[in-house]
Design a protein around this motif. Structure first.
Motif, short mmCIF file in Angstrom:
data_model
loop_
_atom_site.label_atom_id
_atom_site.label_comp_id
_atom_site.label_asym_id
_atom_site.label_seq_id
_atom_site.Cartn_x
_atom_site.Cartn_y
_atom_site.Cartn_z
N ARG A 20 22.17 30.04 68.11
CA ARG A 20 23.12 30.97 68.72
C ARG A 20 23.27 30.70 70.22
O ARG A 20 24.36 30.88 70.79
CB ARG A 20 22.70 32.40 68.44
N ASP A 21 22.21 30.28 70.85
CA ASP A 21 22.30 29.91 72.26
C ASP A 21 23.25 28.73 72.43
O ASP A 21 24.13 28.75 73.31
CB ASP A 21 20.91 29.56 72.79
N PHE A 22 23.09 27.69 71.61
CA PHE A 22 23.99 26.54 71.69
C PHE A 22 25.41 26.94 71.33
O PHE A 22 26.38 26.44 71.91
CB PHE A 22 23.50 25.42 70.78
N HIS A 23 25.55 27.85 70.34
CA HIS A 23 26.88 28.24 69.91
C HIS A 23 27.63 28.97 71.03
O HIS A 23 28.84 28.79 71.20
CB HIS A 23 26.81 29.14 68.68
N GLN A 24 26.92 29.79 71.78
CA GLN A 24 27.55 30.53 72.87
C GLN A 24 27.94 29.63 74.03
O GLN A 24 28.82 29.97 74.82
CB GLN A 24 26.62 31.63 73.38
N ARG A 25 27.29 28.48 74.15
CA ARG A 25 27.50 27.59 75.29
C ARG A 25 27.86 26.19 74.81
O ARG A 25 27.14 25.22 75.08
CB ARG A 25 26.25 27.57 76.16
N PRO A 26 28.96 26.05 74.09
CA PRO A 26 29.32 24.74 73.53
C PRO A 26 29.79 23.78 74.62
O PRO A 26 30.34 24.17 75.65
CB PRO A 26 30.47 25.10 72.59
N GLU A 27 29.57 22.49 74.35
CA GLU A 27 29.99 21.44 75.29
C GLU A 27 30.63 20.30 74.51
O GLU A 27 30.14 19.90 73.46
CB GLU A 27 28.78 20.94 76.08
N LEU A 28 31.71 19.77 75.05
CA LEU A 28 32.43 18.69 74.40
C LEU A 28 31.66 17.37 74.50
O LEU A 28 30.72 17.23 75.28
CB LEU A 28 33.82 18.53 75.03
N GLY A 29 32.08 16.41 73.70
CA GLY A 29 31.43 15.12 73.64
C GLY A 29 31.32 14.43 74.99
O GLY A 29 32.28 14.38 75.76
N PHE A 30 30.15 13.88 75.28
CA PHE A 30 29.78 13.22 76.52
C PHE A 30 29.69 14.19 77.70
O PHE A 30 29.55 13.76 78.84
CB PHE A 30 30.74 12.06 76.86
N HIS A 31 29.79 15.49 77.43
CA HIS A 31 29.62 16.51 78.46
C HIS A 31 28.52 17.50 78.07
O HIS A 31 28.47 18.60 78.60
CB HIS A 31 30.93 17.26 78.70
N GLU A 32 27.62 17.08 77.19
CA GLU A 32 26.58 17.99 76.69
C GLU A 32 25.41 18.06 77.67
O GLU A 32 24.25 17.83 77.32
CB GLU A 32 26.07 17.53 75.31
N THR A 33 25.71 18.36 78.93
CA THR A 33 24.67 18.32 79.97
C THR A 33 23.64 19.43 79.79
O THR A 33 22.43 19.18 79.87
CB THR A 33 25.31 18.41 81.36
N ARG A 34 24.09 20.67 79.57
CA ARG A 34 23.13 21.76 79.38
C ARG A 34 22.37 21.58 78.07
O ARG A 34 21.16 21.75 78.02
CB ARG A 34 23.83 23.11 79.38
N THR A 35 23.11 21.23 77.01
CA THR A 35 22.46 21.06 75.71
C THR A 35 21.37 20.01 75.78
O THR A 35 20.24 20.22 75.31
CB THR A 35 23.50 20.68 74.64
N SER A 36 21.68 18.87 76.36
CA SER A 36 20.68 17.80 76.43
C SER A 36 19.52 18.19 77.33
O SER A 36 18.38 17.79 77.08
CB SER A 36 21.32 16.49 76.92
N ARG A 37 19.79 18.98 78.38
CA ARG A 37 18.69 19.43 79.24
C ARG A 37 17.74 20.36 78.48
O ARG A 37 16.51 20.22 78.59
CB ARG A 37 19.25 20.14 80.47
N VAL A 38 18.31 21.29 77.71
CA VAL A 38 17.48 22.19 76.91
C VAL A 38 16.64 21.39 75.92
O VAL A 38 15.44 21.65 75.74
CB VAL A 38 18.35 23.23 76.18
N VAL A 39 17.25 20.42 75.27
CA VAL A 39 16.54 19.58 74.31
C VAL A 39 15.40 18.84 75.00
O VAL A 39 14.25 18.84 74.53
CB VAL A 39 17.51 18.59 73.64
N ALA A 40 15.71 18.16 76.11
CA ALA A 40 14.69 17.37 76.81
C ALA A 40 13.54 18.24 77.29
O ALA A 40 12.37 17.84 77.19
CB ALA A 40 15.34 16.64 77.99
N GLU A 41 13.84 19.42 77.79
CA GLU A 41 12.77 20.31 78.26
C GLU A 41 11.86 20.74 77.13
O GLU A 41 10.63 20.80 77.29
CB GLU A 41 13.39 21.53 78.96
#
Length: 393
Positions: A20-41
């Motif tokens: 649900r966190d990812f769903h609320q804050r979607p990012e388009l292809g090659f712009h997944e900066t927040r998503t990838s940061r959450v994953v890496a952390e």
């Protein structure tokens, strides 16, 4: 062997929260900066070796087991679509015009769950897990971007597995099969160039609209009359643009469309016949043409028989054989195919419905009970390959 089904079920609440966190804050292809940061952390917090910026915004995590052994790659896509969500759920997209309308928010959450459980089990197996969080699956070539950045090297995976939540299949059903599952997808642009003129004096020009009409009709004969009827192909002209005024001959028409195939030879045949038909018709009318492959194509998603057998065995620990299905291949495409062309593996569909709105619809959603199923399936599959044998007494 670990009871991944029980462990995954125990973290269901956390999986839903991530999704649900990812769903609320979607990012388009090659712009997944927040998503990838959450994953890496999260991977860092688990003590997993992390590589960032692979293929743009991709993230790779390595979990080493005890001693040498095979490398199992598990892939999760992260990108959303340029769609304005119409759902009124409390977790609806907060980014206007961008939405997770294909379930990739769920895939990313599953990836975090898989990382959590497998990182706890690293003493139980030999070899390593390569967690691949991929950007830009939605027709933007994210898989190939990661391949070019060396995702299939150091270490090179021996097997590759992935899954897709599928809200048109009932919750509890799994599709795991050898051979073709999803089609190759190509996008084309065909431009026909004639000569403009007065609509009342057509003999003085070369009418690109009339020629385009002939070409569109002729293209439909490729599948119906030139491809072997026992093979499968789709050729769709999706757009036709040309002309400026009601009384002016169009000097140019541009049409775009898609080609879907399973067999590489059929794929080549369709392109060759398109070229030949366009050339013949345009030459007959004195026009010129260009045929281009545009966008990022993806080959067919074809599962390795041995890898599919391992995944089916893993699935049988989660559900009854009656719920492990085989289907006719679907004409949609998935760039997981780029990995499966280079590494033997299997891509599964996990039932997450039924839901009234399909994938890529502004009202898309899925049954979140499928999240623990996806986690358990991938963990169990990897463990079956990497589990250390019990010492003989």
């Amino acid at each position: 062997m670990a009871d991944f089904q029980t462990q995954a079920a125990a973290m269901a609440e956390q999986l839903v929260a991530w999704r649900r966190d990812f769903h609320q804050r979607p990012e388009l292809g090659f712009h997944e900066t927040r998503t990838s940061r959450v994953v890496a952390e999260h991977l860092h917090d688990l003590g997993i070796e992390v590589q960032q910026g692979v293929g743009g915004t991709g993230v790779v995590g390595i979990i080493d087991g005890v001693g040498d052994g095979p490398t199992v790659m598990l892939r999760f896509d992260m990108d959303a679509l340029p769609i304005h969500e119409i759902n009124d759920a409390p977790y609806r997209s907060q980014h206007a015009g961008v939405m997770h309308a294909c379930g990739h928010d769920g895939h990313t959450a599953i990836g975090l769950g898989v990382a959590t459980l497998l990182s706890r089990q690293r003493q139980r197996w030999r070899g390593r897990i390569k967690l691949v969080f991929q950007p830009a699956e939605e027709g933007l070539g994210g898989a190939m971007a990661m391949v070019r950045d060396g995702v299939l090297q150091q270490p090179a995976p021996d097997y590759a597995f992935g899954l897709h939540l599928w809200n048109q299949f009932a919750f509890g059903d799994l599709v795991i099969q050898a051979g073709p599952l999803l089609a190759a997808a190509d996008e084309f642009r065909l431009t026909i160039t004639g000569r403009g003129g007065h609509g009342a004096m057509p003999h003085e020009g070369i009418d690109a609209i009339v020629i385009a009409a002939q070409v569109v009709s002729a293209l439909q004969t490729i599948v119906s009359r030139q491809v072997d009827p026992t093979e499968t192909a789709v050729l769709t002209v999706g757009t036709v643009h040309g002309g400026q005024a009601f009384n002016v001959l169009a000097a140019e028409v541009v049409m775009t469309g898609t080609i879907r195939t399973f067999d590489a030879a059929v794929r080549r045949q369709v392109w060759q016949r398109m070229e030949a038909l366009a050339q013949g018709i345009c030459q007959a009318y004195g026009a010129a043409f260009t045929l281009q492959q545009v966008g990022c194509s993806a080959p067919a998603t074809v599962n390795d028989a041995a890898a599919a057998a391992v995944m089916r065995q893993a699935a049988q620990t989660l559900t009854s054989p009656a719920h492990i299905e085989q289907i006719k291949p679907l004409m949609i495409a998935e760039d997981m195919s780029e990995f499966l062309q280079r590494v033997p593996g299997c891509f599964a569909l996990v039932g997450a419905g039924p839901h009234p709105y399909p994938h890529h619809h502004a009202g898309f959603d899925f049954d979140e009970r499928a999240l623990p199923v996806g986690v358990a399936l991938l963990c169990e599959t990897a463990a079956r390959i990497l589990e250390r044998p019990t010492p003989q007494v």
